[in-house]
Design an enzyme around this catalytic site. Structure first.
Site, PDB file in Angstrom:
ATOM      1  N   ASN A   1     -48.804  12.967  -6.330  1.00  0.00           N
ATOM      2  CA  ASN A   1     -47.761  13.438  -7.237  1.00  0.00           C
ATOM      3  C   ASN A   1     -47.367  12.280  -8.165  1.00  0.00           C
ATOM      4  OD1 ASN A   1     -45.137  14.052  -8.351  1.00  0.00           O
ATOM      5  ND2 ASN A   1     -44.934  15.663  -6.819  1.00  0.00           N
TER       6      ASN A   1
ATOM      7  N   ARG B   1     -39.657  19.919 -14.301  1.00  0.00           N
ATOM      8  CA  ARG B   1     -38.380  20.609 -14.165  1.00  0.00           C
ATOM      9  C   ARG B   1     -37.830  20.939 -15.556  1.00  0.00           C
ATOM     10  NH1 ARG B   1     -38.401  17.548  -9.322  1.00  0.00           N
ATOM     11  NH2 ARG B   1     -37.665  18.800  -7.548  1.00  0.00           N
TER      12      ARG B   1
ATOM     13  N   HIS C   1     -44.580  18.112 -10.893  1.00  0.00           N
ATOM     14  CA  HIS C   1     -43.490  19.061 -10.677  1.00  0.00           C
ATOM     15  C   HIS C   1     -42.559  19.004 -11.887  1.00  0.00           C
ATOM     16  CE1 HIS C   1     -40.525  20.933  -7.571  1.00  0.00           C
ATOM     17  NE2 HIS C   1     -40.176  21.285  -8.809  1.00  0.00           N
TER      18      HIS C   1
ATOM     19  N   HIS D   1     -43.657  16.072   1.282  1.00  0.00           N
ATOM     20  CA  HIS D   1     -42.270  15.632   1.144  1.00  0.00           C
ATOM     21  C   HIS D   1     -41.964  14.569   2.190  1.00  0.00           C
ATOM     22  CE1 HIS D   1     -38.472  16.285  -1.063  1.00  0.00           C
ATOM     23  NE2 HIS D   1     -37.967  15.664  -0.009  1.00  0.00           N
TER      24      HIS D   1
ATOM     25  N   GLU E   1     -46.294  22.220  -9.325  1.00  0.00           N
ATOM     26  CA  GLU E   1     -45.213  22.724  -8.487  1.00  0.00           C
ATOM     27  C   GLU E   1     -44.017  23.107  -9.356  1.00  0.00           C
ATOM     28  OE1 GLU E   1     -45.910  19.772  -4.641  1.00  0.00           O
ATOM     29  OE2 GLU E   1     -44.212  19.427  -5.994  1.00  0.00           O
TER      30      GLU E   1
ATOM     31  N   GLY F   1     -46.009  11.622  -3.376  1.00  0.00           N
ATOM     32  CA  GLY F   1     -45.647  10.954  -4.622  1.00  0.00           C
ATOM     33  C   GLY F   1     -44.714   9.784  -4.438  1.00  0.00           C
TER      34      GLY F   1
END
Length: 237
Positions: free
Chosen positions: A7, A45, A43, A190, A70, A213
């Site tokens: 990530n 946002r 990811h 995670h 993601e 990540g």
């Protein structure tokens, strides 16, 4: 062997701190793959505080392994993913103001919504994964959505491991066994790190891919990016 997807959100965070193009995200993604990683995860946002939507589009041309995007499937995210057509999309129920992902989907409460979203992505040839807590009732409902995989949310495991509580892996073993029974592929991510990854992979069956990540980029400050990617690959063997 379990695949490593890196990530690169934190690399984008560092770039954005100065407003320029250092470090260059496309070069970082290219180098990480050349160092042996089997995938790149992002990811984006809505506030674009790290990965920008344009980054996602630009990365498509340099990610030659597996591109995993993601995010919360709001309309803008769905349109972005359909336009890029990555190899995998991971659905994450994070709120707009979330610092980081902090919970998996309630696949029972959100069953109809998830079925609709999963169907749209799969119709466009995109493998779909659902971010999940290790709850077997919710994993059974995830299978009903038509998803290809689940991604086990591993924060609670990482917290337990840091406290030398090795029993923290047990719910993930049970969840993975249930997913395998239902024909779901298993990803995980995670707070996985060099210290806790190998134990997790040894104990939890069927993990096909880990997305890492924050820890990896932090560890690269000490070991160097190429070295740390190699170290993760060794942990996965």
């Amino acid at each position: 062997m379990t695949k490593l997807s890196v990530n690169i959100n934190k690399i984008a965070t560092l770039r954005n701190a100065r407003g320029g193009d250092v470090p260059n995200l496309l070069k970082a993604a290219t180098d990480i793959q050349n160092f042996g990683a089997e995938g790149i995860t992002i990811h984006p946002r809505p506030d674009e505080r790290h990965i920008r939507y344009q980054d996602a589009k630009d990365l498509r041309s340099v990610v030659h392994t597996e591109f995993n995007i993601e995010g919360n499937p709001i309309p803008e995210f769905v349109d972005l993913v359909l336009g890029i057509r990555p190899e995998q999309v991971t659905l994450v129920p994070d709120s707009i103001d979330a610092i980081t992902s902090n919970a998996g989907w309630d696949t029972i409460k959100n069953a109809s919504f998830l079925k609709e979203v999963v169907s749209e992505f799969k119709r466009n040839g995109i493998r779909t994964s659902i971010f999940m807590d290790p709850d077997i009732s919710l994993i059974a409902a995830a299978a009903d959505t038509g998803a290809d995989r689940i991604e086990l949310y591993t924060e609670s495991y990482a917290v337990s491991y840091e406290k030398d509580d090795l029993n923290g892996v047990r719910p993930y073993v049970i969840a993975a066994e249930k997913a395998i029974e239902l024909g779901l592929g298993i990803n995980a991510g995670h707070d996985l790190s060099l210290s806790n990854l190998n134990y997790f992979i040894k104990k939890v069956p069927g993990v096909m891919e880990v997305s890492i990540g924050h820890a990896l980029i932090s560890e690269a400050l000490y070991f160097g990016l190429q070295n740390v990617v190699s170290m993760y690959l060794q942990k996965l063997k």
